[in-house]
Scaffold this motif. Structure first.
Motif, PDB file in Angstrom:
ATOM      1  N   UNK A 363       0.844  -1.197   0.000  1.00  0.00           N
ATOM      2  CA  UNK A 363       0.000   0.000   0.000  1.00  0.00           C
ATOM      3  C   UNK A 363       0.882   1.250   0.000  1.00  0.00           C
ATOM      4  N   UNK A 364       0.675   2.124  -1.032  1.00  0.00           N
ATOM      5  CA  UNK A 364       1.370   3.420  -1.083  1.00  0.00           C
ATOM      6  C   UNK A 364       0.478   4.561  -0.612  1.00  0.00           C
ATOM      7  N   UNK A 365      -0.828   4.381  -0.754  1.00  0.00           N
ATOM      8  CA  UNK A 365      -1.773   5.394  -0.287  1.00  0.00           C
ATOM      9  C   UNK A 365      -3.054   4.691   0.109  1.00  0.00           C
ATOM     10  N   UNK A 366      -3.670   5.191   1.187  1.00  0.00           N
ATOM     11  CA  UNK A 366      -4.967   4.675   1.631  1.00  0.00           C
ATOM     12  C   UNK A 366      -5.801   5.855   2.095  1.00  0.00           C
ATOM     13  N   UNK A 367      -7.034   5.944   1.616  1.00  0.00           N
ATOM     14  CA  UNK A 367      -7.922   7.041   2.003  1.00  0.00           C
ATOM     15  C   UNK A 367      -8.477   6.784   3.408  1.00  0.00           C
ATOM     16  N   UNK A 368      -9.012   7.849   4.060  1.00  0.00           N
ATOM     17  CA  UNK A 368      -9.509   7.689   5.443  1.00  0.00           C
ATOM     18  C   UNK A 368     -10.617   6.650   5.591  1.00  0.00           C
ATOM     19  N   UNK A 369     -11.300   6.273   4.502  1.00  0.00           N
ATOM     20  CA  UNK A 369     -12.374   5.278   4.614  1.00  0.00           C
ATOM     21  C   UNK A 369     -11.861   3.934   5.107  1.00  0.00           C
ATOM     22  N   UNK A 370     -10.543   3.712   5.081  1.00  0.00           N
ATOM     23  CA  UNK A 370      -9.991   2.449   5.565  1.00  0.00           C
ATOM     24  C   UNK A 370     -10.325   2.247   7.041  1.00  0.00           C
ATOM     25  N   UNK A 371     -10.376   3.359   7.782  1.00  0.00           N
ATOM     26  CA  UNK A 371     -10.676   3.246   9.214  1.00  0.00           C
ATOM     27  C   UNK A 371     -12.123   2.784   9.427  1.00  0.00           C
ATOM     28  N   UNK A 372     -13.034   3.265   8.595  1.00  0.00           N
ATOM     29  CA  UNK A 372     -14.444   2.884   8.757  1.00  0.00           C
ATOM     30  C   UNK A 372     -14.708   1.466   8.252  1.00  0.00           C
ATOM     31  N   UNK A 373     -14.020   1.056   7.184  1.00  0.00           N
ATOM     32  CA  UNK A 373     -14.290  -0.262   6.607  1.00  0.00           C
ATOM     33  C   UNK A 373     -13.627  -1.390   7.385  1.00  0.00           C
ATOM     34  N   UNK A 374     -12.357  -1.220   7.708  1.00  0.00           N
ATOM     35  CA  UNK A 374     -11.601  -2.313   8.338  1.00  0.00           C
ATOM     36  C   UNK A 374     -11.069  -1.972   9.717  1.00  0.00           C
ATOM     37  N   UNK A 375     -11.335  -0.742  10.196  1.00  0.00           N
ATOM     38  CA  UNK A 375     -10.858  -0.364  11.513  1.00  0.00           C
ATOM     39  C   UNK A 375      -9.365  -0.176  11.592  1.00  0.00           C
ATOM     40  N   UNK A 376      -8.712   0.185  10.463  1.00  0.00           N
ATOM     41  CA  UNK A 376      -7.261   0.359  10.423  1.00  0.00           C
ATOM     42  C   UNK A 376      -6.954   1.811  10.111  1.00  0.00           C
ATOM     43  N   UNK A 377      -6.031   2.415  10.869  1.00  0.00           N
ATOM     44  CA  UNK A 377      -5.605   3.786  10.599  1.00  0.00           C
ATOM     45  C   UNK A 377      -4.850   3.818   9.268  1.00  0.00           C
ATOM     46  N   UNK A 378      -5.233   4.705   8.322  1.00  0.00           N
ATOM     47  CA  UNK A 378      -4.549   4.748   7.018  1.00  0.00           C
ATOM     48  C   UNK A 378      -3.042   4.955   7.132  1.00  0.00           C
ATOM     49  N   UNK A 379      -2.596   5.708   8.148  1.00  0.00           N
ATOM     50  CA  UNK A 379      -1.150   5.944   8.295  1.00  0.00           C
ATOM     51  C   UNK A 379      -0.407   4.666   8.649  1.00  0.00           C
ATOM     52  N   UNK A 380      -1.077   3.794   9.379  1.00  0.00           N
ATOM     53  CA  UNK A 380      -0.434   2.540   9.774  1.00  0.00           C
ATOM     54  C   UNK A 380      -0.452   1.510   8.653  1.00  0.00           C
ATOM     55  N   UNK A 381      -1.263   1.772   7.618  1.00  0.00           N
ATOM     56  CA  UNK A 381      -1.344   0.812   6.516  1.00  0.00           C
ATOM     57  C   UNK A 381      -0.258   1.019   5.470  1.00  0.00           C
ATOM     58  N   UNK A 382       0.339   2.206   5.435  1.00  0.00           N
ATOM     59  CA  UNK A 382       1.348   2.505   4.410  1.00  0.00           C
ATOM     60  C   UNK A 382       2.542   1.581   4.546  1.00  0.00           C
ATOM     61  N   UNK A 383       2.979   1.029   3.419  1.00  0.00           N
ATOM     62  CA  UNK A 383       4.132   0.139   3.420  1.00  0.00           C
ATOM     63  C   UNK A 383       3.804  -1.301   3.754  1.00  0.00           C
ATOM     64  N   UNK A 384       2.548  -1.583   4.081  1.00  0.00           N
ATOM     65  CA  UNK A 384       2.144  -2.951   4.408  1.00  0.00           C
ATOM     66  C   UNK A 384       1.421  -3.560   3.212  1.00  0.00           C
ATOM     67  N   UNK A 385       1.510  -4.879   3.053  1.00  0.00           N
ATOM     68  CA  UNK A 385       0.745  -5.521   1.968  1.00  0.00           C
ATOM     69  C   UNK A 385      -0.740  -5.494   2.279  1.00  0.00           C
ATOM     70  N   UNK A 386      -1.551  -5.379   1.244  1.00  0.00           N
ATOM     71  CA  UNK A 386      -2.992  -5.340   1.428  1.00  0.00           C
ATOM     72  C   UNK A 386      -3.502  -6.638   2.049  1.00  0.00           C
TER      73      UNK A 386
END
Length: 630
Positions: A363-386
């Motif tokens: 993941x290079x970019x994730x919109x804020x909706x990630x927090x509502x859909x999966x409960x994950x902070x978008x900043x913490x998702x950067x650099x991690x595999x989907x």
């Protein structure tokens, strides 16, 4: 075929004749230059070469596929060549008879040369200029700057001693010819700077050489002495040969470039105007140092002033264009910032999730909706595999990425089930688009939409369509689907199935005596007991008011009878509905065989059920006659 071969043979013969004439003309050049040829010979040779040029122009004009404006140009050019051939022929006659400078023959020859130069210049001037209207002022100023410098050069060559000498009429005609030649050169420079010309590149180079040599010879008609006039004759012959070679090169190149037109990308800033300014300054300095303010010096001074004025106009035009460009650039930047803000606002506040992935799924970019859909902070998702965010759907995610990577700019859809999402299990629909080859993106765009509610609604609607609303048992639709599924089982040559048809005894009296509410309560209890007394692989369905069907798969006669007896015993137990305690029973018909004959089995089971109802011994289970005994 024979006519075509004859025409090709004739063309080759003509080509050999023309080539021979051209070679002879080239061999004459050093002889003319050295003054080893008698007076009329150079003019006759010039006339012959110009006739050759006219013939080559005719071949170009009749070339299949030539553009219309190219045909018009070369047709006009051939007219100029014919006038030059006639002029040199007239000159040859005048020199043969020893006509004086003001003789009508010599004046007619000069007039023919002037007309020929005007014709050639007109051919170039009339060629349409393919330049956007907004760029034409800048182009014309550039042409004017270059031609002012060339005019200064012609003035310099025409006045070798600082002032005109010789016969006034001849000087005037020579000056007119020089002016007309400059007009032709002006048109040529205009086409060169404009990026489109009615000639191919080799032909343009040869024609340009012919123009330069011919212009030099015209400008020096009165500047060279009698012992040097052979240089002018040789230059005129060279110019004619260059023109003929140019027409020949045009015809040969049009075999592969049928239109005959050369088009190149026009440079925004050509170096020619700056070179012209440098030449003008050098000429002025040279004349002032060697001669002072002679007539030629004053011409140089006027020319430099004109070049300076044109340069200032050009710079002022450039400043205006730069100002307009900067204004448009600022407006474009503002529009881009507004568009970027709108896009960011849409992405940041959208309920759909937008992801940008590397080819390996990072993941290079994730919109804020990630927090509502999966409960994950978008900043913490950067650099991690989907796949790390949804490990239960890892296989589907990897397949989606592999599919979209297989073809550039393709798009693929997939539905993902994430049972461990926060706040609860979710169904997600992902649209992946390959944008690895798009500048500024260079990744995979994934748009994720939450379809949990629609999936739940779909399941609810299916539940309502395939199950009985009162008892929750499968209905006839679900029963038919199960039958079709069993009929399509593979690898089974023999199947032993059974159909149980059962009907409640005296159900109508319950409805009549206690009401439909009590009857409905009784049906609900019956459904519950049916579920408890069949295997998970079997199906109990309500197909009528108090009629039920039980489908037993892969069973035996004894197993079917045991199930029927178990159901009959369960339904015989008292039932409490509200304040009433009811005692009911059921008649059950059993039919055995393959489910491929379901309609027959159902009919046999129904008949067996009615036989059980009429049984005098009180038996409530009956097996249909003619069933298959396993």
């Amino acid at each position: 075929m024979e006519t075509s071969a004859r025409a090709q043979h004739q063309d080759r013969r003509v080509d050999r004749i023309l080539a021979a004439l051209g070679i002879v003309a080239l061999l004459l050049v050093p002889a003319v230059f050295g003054g080893m040829v008698a007076a009329p010979a150079p003019d006759l040779a010039d006339a012959a070469v110009w006739v050759l040029f006219v013939w080559q122009c005719r071949q170009v004009v009749t070339m299949p596929g030539a553009a219309r404006d190219v045909r018009v140009f070369w047709r006009t050019l051939s007219l100029g060549g014919a006038l030059l051939a006639l002029a040199h022929l007239t000159y040859g006659i005048a020199r043969t008879v020893g006509a004086p400078p003001r003789d009508p023959l010599r004046l007619a020859a000069m007039a023919l040369i002037a007309a020929a130069v005007a014709t050639v210049g007109w051919a170039i001037v009339a060629y349409p200029l393919r330049v956007p209207r907004r760029d034409r002022p800048r182009l014309l100023l550039d042409v004017a700057t270059v031609m002012t410098a060339l005019t200064m050069l012609a003035w310099y060559l025409w006045l070798p001693e600082g002032a005109p000498e010789g016969d006034a009429v001849q000087d005037g005609l020579s000056l007119l010819a020089c002016v007309l030649a400059l007009l032709g050169v002006t048109a040529g420079v205009k086409l060169a700077l404009g990026g489109s010309a009615p000639w191919t590149v080799p032909a343009g180079v040869l024609l340009g050489g012919g123009v330069l040599v011919g212009s030099w010879s015209l400008a020096n008609l009165v500047s060279l002495g009698p012992d040097e006039i052979s240089v002018v004759y040789a230059a005129q012959l060279v110019a004619a040969v260059l023109y003929a070679m140019g027409a020949r090169a045009q015809w040969l190149r049009m075999r592969t470039e049928p239109t005959g037109r050369s088009v190149r990308q026009r440079a925004l800033n050509s170096p020619l105007p700056y070179l012209a300014i440098a030449v003008a300054l050098i000429l002025l300095v040279a004349v002032l140092v060697h001669e002072g303010l002679t007539m030629r010096g004053w011409g140089m001074l006027v020319g430099v002033v004109a070049v300076a004025v044109l340069a200032m106009l050009r710079q002022n035009l450039a400043f205006g264009e730069n100002t307009r460009l900067l204004a448009r650039l600022r407006a474009a930047m503002r529009a881009m910032r507004q568009q970027e803000e709108r896009f960011r606002s849409l992405v940041q506040n959208a309920s759909d999730l937008t992801l940008l992935l590397d080819p390996d799924g990072t993941i290079r970019y994730a919109s804020p909706a990630l927090r509502d859909l999966l409960g994950v902070d978008p900043r913490h998702a950067l650099g991690r595999p989907l796949t790390a965010l949804a490990p239960e759907a890892a296989a589907a995610i990897e397949q989606l990425i592999a599919d979209v990577l297989a073809q550039p700019r393709s798009a693929r859809r997939a539905q993902l089930f994430v049972p461990q999402a926060d706040p609860g299990p979710r169904w997600l629909e992902a649209l992946a688009t390959n944008r690895l080859d798009t500048s500024g993106v260079s990744g995979i765009i994934v748009n994720v939409h939450d379809v949990t509610d629609s999936r739940r609604l779909e399941q609810r609607l299916r539940e309502q369509a395939t199950h009985d609303q009162l008892t929750g048992l499968p209905n006839r639709v679900m029963l038919n689907e199960r039958i079709q599924s069993m009929q399509h089982r593979q690898g089974e040559s023999e199947r032993h199935d059974a159909v149980l048809m059962l009907d409640l005894d005296d159900f109508k009296s319950v409805n009549d005596a206690l009401g439909h509410k009590a009857g409905d309560g009784l049906l609900i209890v019956v459904a519950q007991r049916l579920r408890r007394n069949v295997r998970p692989a079997d199906l109990a369905a309500r197909v009528g008011g108090d009629e039920f069907v039980v489908l037993l798969s892969d069973t035996t006669r004894d197993g079917a009878l045991a199930t029927a007896e178990r159901i009959r015993a369960a339904l015989s137990e008292p039932v409490t509905v509200g304040e009433h305690q009811l005692s009911t029973g059921a008649s059950i018909g059993v039919a055995l065989g393959s489910v491929d004959r379901f309609d027959d089995l159902l009919r046999d089971a129904d008949a067996a059920m009615y036989t059980a109802k009429r049984s005098p011994g009180g038996a409530r289970v009956h097996v249909a006659d003619g069933d298959t005994q396993p």
